[in-house]
Scaffold this motif. Structure first.
Motif: not given
Length: 82
Positions: A56-61
């Motif tokens: 995971l580099l970036l996650g957004r809910w």
């Protein structure tokens, strides 16, 4: 890393996020893909930007509605171009 302050709650915002990932405006390196996912501990859904090792580099809910209705958008990419 999942950004706890930002929740994507409509398809337009999801599309804008995907465009920003594709255009490189987020400054992420080594992007290999984007996927919808579920956090194991909390059960919350998020859109994940992954590297070539599926890290995971970036996650957004995302809301439940966006998770259900936005899967094709994530799979096929945004309609608008950056």
């Amino acid at each position: 890393m999942i950004d706890d302050d930002k929740v994507i709650d409509n398809l337009d915002d999801l599309e804008a996020f995907l465009i920003s990932v594709e255009s490189g405006s987020l400054g992420l390196q080594n992007i290999a893909g984007v996927a919808m996912a579920t956090h194991n501990a909390s059960g919350r859904h998020f859109v994940a930007v992954l590297d070539d090792k599926n890290q995971l580099l970036l996650g957004r809910w995302v809301t439940e509605e966006v998770f259900q209705t936005g899967q094709d958008l994530v799979r096929n990419g945004p309609r608008r171009k950056h």
